[in-house]
Write a protein that holds these residues in place. Structure first.
Motif, PDB file in Angstrom:
ATOM      1  N   ASP A 131       0.644  -1.224   0.018  1.00 44.80           N
ATOM      2  CA  ASP A 131       0.108  -0.214   0.031  1.00 44.80           C
ATOM      3  C   ASP A 131       0.764   1.665   0.189  1.00 44.80           C
ATOM      4  OD1 ASP A 131      -2.825  -1.335  -0.247  1.00 44.80           O
ATOM      5  OD2 ASP A 131      -2.909  -1.173   2.246  1.00 44.80           O
ATOM      6  N   LYS A 132       1.490   1.804   0.952  1.00 46.09           N
ATOM      7  CA  LYS A 132       2.624   2.515   0.961  1.00 46.09           C
ATOM      8  C   LYS A 132       3.805   2.548  -0.417  1.00 46.09           C
ATOM      9  CE  LYS A 132       3.495   2.875   5.838  1.00 46.09           C
ATOM     10  NZ  LYS A 132       1.523   2.107   6.497  1.00 46.09           N
ATOM     11  N   LEU A 133       3.557   1.900  -1.180  1.00 47.29           N
ATOM     12  CA  LEU A 133       4.588   0.757  -2.278  1.00 47.29           C
ATOM     13  C   LEU A 133       3.719   2.028  -3.991  1.00 47.29           C
ATOM     14  CD1 LEU A 133       7.290   0.935  -3.723  1.00 47.29           C
ATOM     15  CD2 LEU A 133       6.197  -1.739  -4.445  1.00 47.29           C
ATOM     16  N   GLN A 134       2.390   1.664  -3.891  1.00 51.83           N
ATOM     17  CA  GLN A 134       1.434   1.973  -4.578  1.00 51.83           C
ATOM     18  C   GLN A 134       1.256   3.722  -4.217  1.00 51.83           C
ATOM     19  OE1 GLN A 134       0.448   0.488  -7.253  1.00 51.83           O
ATOM     20  NE2 GLN A 134      -0.574   2.558  -7.777  1.00 51.83           N
ATOM     21  N   ALA A 135       1.165   4.283  -3.239  1.00 48.28           N
ATOM     22  CA  ALA A 135       0.795   5.317  -2.425  1.00 48.28           C
ATOM     23  C   ALA A 135       2.379   6.394  -3.485  1.00 48.28           C
ATOM     24  CB  ALA A 135       0.760   5.579  -1.090  1.00 48.28           C
ATOM     25  N   LEU A 136       3.200   5.483  -2.627  1.00 50.88           N
ATOM     26  CA  LEU A 136       3.927   6.475  -3.425  1.00 50.88           C
ATOM     27  C   LEU A 136       4.998   6.662  -5.117  1.00 50.88           C
ATOM     28  CD1 LEU A 136       6.803   7.438  -2.846  1.00 50.88           C
ATOM     29  CD2 LEU A 136       7.770   5.251  -3.136  1.00 50.88           C
ATOM     30  N   ARG A 137       4.100   5.329  -5.951  1.00 51.79           N
ATOM     31  CA  ARG A 137       3.939   5.834  -7.160  1.00 51.79           C
ATOM     32  C   ARG A 137       3.715   6.729  -7.126  1.00 51.79           C
ATOM     33  NH1 ARG A 137       2.535   6.826 -11.173  1.00 51.79           N
ATOM     34  NH2 ARG A 137       2.691   5.504 -13.252  1.00 51.79           N
ATOM     35  N   ASP A 138       1.380   7.140  -6.773  1.00 48.81           N
ATOM     36  CA  ASP A 138       0.756   7.926  -7.060  1.00 48.81           C
ATOM     37  C   ASP A 138       1.731   9.082  -6.496  1.00 48.81           C
ATOM     38  OD1 ASP A 138      -0.781   5.366  -7.555  1.00 48.81           O
ATOM     39  OD2 ASP A 138      -1.790   5.684  -5.523  1.00 48.81           O
ATOM     40  N   ARG A 139       1.863   9.507  -5.949  1.00 51.10           N
ATOM     41  CA  ARG A 139       2.797  11.014  -5.093  1.00 51.10           C
ATOM     42  C   ARG A 139       3.842  11.034  -6.481  1.00 51.10           C
ATOM     43  NH1 ARG A 139       2.388  12.823   1.120  1.00 51.10           N
ATOM     44  NH2 ARG A 139       0.793  11.882   1.496  1.00 51.10           N
ATOM     45  N   LEU A 140       4.448  10.964  -6.726  1.00 49.83           N
ATOM     46  CA  LEU A 140       5.443  10.969  -7.379  1.00 49.83           C
ATOM     47  C   LEU A 140       5.760  11.180  -9.106  1.00 49.83           C
ATOM     48  CD1 LEU A 140       8.303   8.191  -6.099  1.00 49.83           C
ATOM     49  CD2 LEU A 140       8.565  11.545  -6.202  1.00 49.83           C
ATOM     50  N   GLY A 141       4.171  10.198  -9.255  1.00 47.59           N
ATOM     51  CA  GLY A 141       3.389  10.196 -10.580  1.00 47.59           C
ATOM     52  C   GLY A 141       4.406  10.131 -12.128  1.00 47.59           C
TER      53      GLY A 141
END
Length: 226
Positions: A45-55
């Motif tokens: 979940d945190k890895l996906q959140a990181l991907r989403d924020r970085l774009g």
């Protein structure tokens, strides 16, 4: 209540219903040596959140490691990779400082810096850092801006073609004027030689306009090849 951590003998055994991290696949997170996968929902979940924020994409160099594969690659005896809570992410398409700040913001606590190998280790903790930090980049990654389309009014090709068209019409008009004056009274006959010269001037302008249009097309093609 936290979601249970599940272990699969091979990443192909993960059912579609158990995988909700759209920017990653089980193969990316699985052990590189054995294909085994420990599915840790909180870490993913945190890895996906990181991907989403970085774009932008995260290139996962290493995620889960089975104990035998961890030994084979010389990993730490208590490596967080064996828990499924650690990821090694390539920095080729990221500014390391911005990446680290964003990773901390989404909840990663452990950071290992490997500038010579080109990746950063992140995990769920405990909070700690090691390794030599990445050098500060003088120029951060610039946003990719698509090339602006040339408007019709500003087009060099259209300007050249327009000049050629106007000159061609002018030359044709001179010929018509010559014919009219030739049929007119003798008082205007002395003007005909001058009109003939004017016709050649218009023809020269037309050729120049065509040359400009061709040059603009060739120049645009060369720029597109760079």
């Amino acid at each position: 209540m936290p979601e249970p951590i599940r272990t699969f003998r091979h990443f192909r055994d993960v059912p579609d219903s158990a995988w909700r991290w759209g920017n990653f696949s089980p193969a990316e997170i699985a052990c590189r040596g054995t294909g085994q996968l420990k599915l840790h929902p909180e870490a993913l979940d945190k890895l996906q959140a990181l991907r989403d924020r970085l774009g932008k994409p995260l290139i996962v160099r290493s995620a889960y490691r089975s104990p035998e594969h961890n030994r084979a690659v010389g990993g730490a005896k208590a490596s967080k990779h064996m828990d499924g809570t650690a990821f090694d992410i390539a920095m080729a398409n990221h500014d390391p400082a911005a990446f680290e700040a964003t990773a901390r913001a989404v909840g990663f606590l452990g950071f290992g810096y490997y500038p010579r190998s080109g990746f950063m280790h992140i995990d769920l903790g405990p909070a700690r850092t090691w390794g030599e930090r990445f050098p500060v980049r003088a120029v951060p990654f610039a946003l990719e801006v698509p090339a602006a389309r040339e408007t019709l009014a500003e087009s060099r090709t259209m300007k050249g073609a327009g000049a050629a068209g106007v000159a061609t019409v002018g030359a044709a008009g001179v010929e018509v004027a010559q014919g009219v004056l030739a049929e007119a009274q003798g008082a205007v006959l002395p003007l005909i030689p001058y009109l003939d010269s004017l016709r050649w001037i218009f023809i020269a302008l037309a050729l120049a306009g065509i040359a400009v249009a061709i040059w603009a097309r060739v120049d645009d093609w060369r720029r597109g090849m760079q």
